[in-house]
Design a protein around this motif. Structure first.
Motif, PDB file in Angstrom:
ATOM      1  N   LYS A 218      19.122  10.365   5.399  1.00  0.00           N
ATOM      2  CA  LYS A 218      20.368  10.665   6.085  1.00  0.00           C
ATOM      3  C   LYS A 218      21.084   9.369   6.463  1.00  0.00           C
ATOM      4  O   LYS A 218      20.447   8.331   6.661  1.00  0.00           O
ATOM      5  N   ARG A 220      23.211   7.477   9.243  1.00  0.00           N
ATOM      6  CA  ARG A 220      23.542   7.483  10.667  1.00  0.00           C
ATOM      7  C   ARG A 220      24.665   6.482  10.917  1.00  0.00           C
ATOM      8  O   ARG A 220      24.567   5.321  10.508  1.00  0.00           O
ATOM      9  N   ARG A 242      26.235   9.643  14.971  1.00  0.00           N
ATOM     10  CA  ARG A 242      26.419  10.886  14.232  1.00  0.00           C
ATOM     11  C   ARG A 242      25.686  10.779  12.892  1.00  0.00           C
ATOM     12  O   ARG A 242      25.660   9.708  12.280  1.00  0.00           O
ATOM     13  N   THR A 243      25.105  11.903  12.445  1.00  0.00           N
ATOM     14  CA  THR A 243      24.291  11.924  11.230  1.00  0.00           C
ATOM     15  C   THR A 243      25.005  12.700  10.140  1.00  0.00           C
ATOM     16  O   THR A 243      25.559  13.773  10.389  1.00  0.00           O
ATOM     17  N   GLN A 253      28.687  16.173   8.148  1.00  0.00           N
ATOM     18  CA  GLN A 253      27.927  15.879   9.346  1.00  0.00           C
ATOM     19  C   GLN A 253      26.850  16.934   9.546  1.00  0.00           C
ATOM     20  O   GLN A 253      27.110  18.133   9.496  1.00  0.00           O
ATOM     21  N   THR A 254      25.631  16.469   9.783  1.00  0.00           N
ATOM     22  CA  THR A 254      24.484  17.364   9.964  1.00  0.00           C
ATOM     23  C   THR A 254      23.826  17.213  11.322  1.00  0.00           C
ATOM     24  O   THR A 254      22.927  17.984  11.656  1.00  0.00           O
ATOM     25  N   GLY A 255      24.237  16.234  12.106  1.00  0.00           N
ATOM     26  CA  GLY A 255      23.604  16.031  13.404  1.00  0.00           C
ATOM     27  C   GLY A 255      24.438  15.135  14.289  1.00  0.00           C
ATOM     28  O   GLY A 255      25.358  14.455  13.843  1.00  0.00           O
TER      29      GLY A 255
END
Length: 395
Positions: A218, A220, A242-243, A253-255
């Motif tokens: 991922k 970041r 933000r991930t 965006q996943t996280g």
């Protein structure tokens, strides 16, 4: 004929001996043969036929043939079993795919290539096709430049890709975006896609990218809601990690947080003012003026200190609540008066007197209110529209 008796006797003996040798197998031999057949995975029909037919044919041949001479036969070893080979490889299958190209690209290699870049948001940057990146030290505006690179496998192909933080100057500030690059099978640099960019509209938009990292496939990205420039202090900015992940076509965006919300360090102050009342001139033609300022703190936080700015235009301080102001410190843009704070939900007033020279007043008097902390840092307001007040002059 008597002279033939010896031959007949010899032939009879020989025939008896051969017959004993070639008689069919008995029960024990048959069971051994059956066990061998059960153990075998493949036994050809020709071998089976040979094992059964050969002794019978030999008997018939011996019975019909003339008496042989002395035996020259050597015993044949019993057939041994060996497992059949496994199925041959399927040559119609295509070989496995080659390993993905190594997408580790250096800053020098990126700057030497002509790149296709994703579009910038809200900025008139140069053409995004066949772009040559400038170094980070450039002072040119509206031209993309390379800030930094980092590496990691971001598309789960087992090979490394390159993440580049790019900027495009607009005066003192820059638009920024994070872009992933890879190599194709021929080794050429290709643009995989944009991860994130500044100045997107909406509550989740951000104005700065501070860092990029890759972990567990991922990306970041450390983003900030403000990009310090043009006298905006760096400590105003809020940071978030933000991930983002690759979904096979693009990054999403996943996280991490998706919005900023209200800044918990800020409060809502408002200022009001009475008229600036001028008294009669003294023997030297000087005037004295008085104004009262009131501050309301609508919350949610206490204001440790408040400051009044641009009061120099009223004249020279000459009494009143000037003694409540903290002495000026050696630092730029010290306010006209830095004084005690106002707790949330309360209001406080100050009355200031000024001495004016014969030249009189400047036009358009106003006062600005600023929130300060105990560490002498100043802060923006939640609703800045009511932090400035125009002052009417009464003679």
């Amino acid at each position: 004929m008597p002279e033939q008796d010896p031959l007949r006797a010899r032939f009879a003996a020989y025939r008896g001996d051969v017959t004993d040798r070639i008689d069919g197998p008995g029960p024990d031999a048959a069971r051994r043969t059956l066990r061998r057949r059960r153990r075998a995975t493949v036994v050809t029909g020709a071998v089976a036929v040979a094992l059964v037919v050969a002794p019978i044919a030999a008997v018939a041949a011996l019975r019909d043939a003339p008496p042989p001479g002395p035996s020259t036969l050597t015993p044949t070893a019993e057939p041994t079993w060996s497992p059949s080979p496994g199925p041959s490889p399927d040559t119609s299958r295509s070989p496995s795919s080659p390993a993905a190209p190594d997408g580790r690209i250096t800053e020098q290699q990126l700057r030497a290539a002509a790149l296709d870049l994703p579009a910038w948001a809200g900025r008139n940057c140069a053409d995004t096709t066949r772009v040559t990146l400038l170094p980070a030290t450039t002072g040119e505006v509206d031209r993309p430049y390379l800030i930094s690179v980092t590496h990691g496998d971001v598309d789960a192909d087992g090979a490394t890709e390159t993440l580049a933080l790019l900027g495009c100057r607009i005066g003192e500030a820059s638009a920024k975006q994070v872009v992933a690059f890879d190599r194709d099978a021929a080794g050429r640099i290709v643009t995989l896609g944009r991860v994130a960019r500044t100045h997107e509209e909406g509550d989740g938009g951000f104005e700065n990218v501070r860092a990029v990292a890759v972990a567990d496939g991922k990306v970041r990205v450390q983003v900030a809601d403000i990009q310090p420039c043009c006298s905006i202090p760096a400590y105003w900015a809020r940071q978030q990690w933000r991930t983002y992940g690759w979904d096979g076509e693009r990054f999403a965006q996943t996280g991490g947080p998706t919005t900023w919300g209200r800044d918990s360090r800020l409060t809502d102050l408002a200022i009001s003012a009475g008229p600036f009342v001028l008294g009669p001139a003294d023997e030297r033609g000087r005037l004295q003026g008085t104004v009262t300022l009131t501050v309301i703190n609508r919350g949610p936080l206490d204001a440790d200190r408040v400051a009044f700015q641009h009061m120099e235009a009223f004249g020279t301080p000459d009494g009143g609540d000037w003694n409540r102001c903290e002495p000026a410190r050696v630092q730029p843009e010290w306010p006209s008066c830095l004084t005690e704070g106002v707790p949330a939900g309360e209001r406080r007033s100050w009355t200031f007197r000024f001495r004016l020279g014969p030249e009189g007043l400047q036009a358009g008097l106003s006062v600005w209110l600023v929130h300060y902390g105990t560490d002498y840092r100043y802060w923006p307001d939640l609703t800045p529209g009511d932090n400035r007040v125009a002052v009417r002059v009464d003679r």
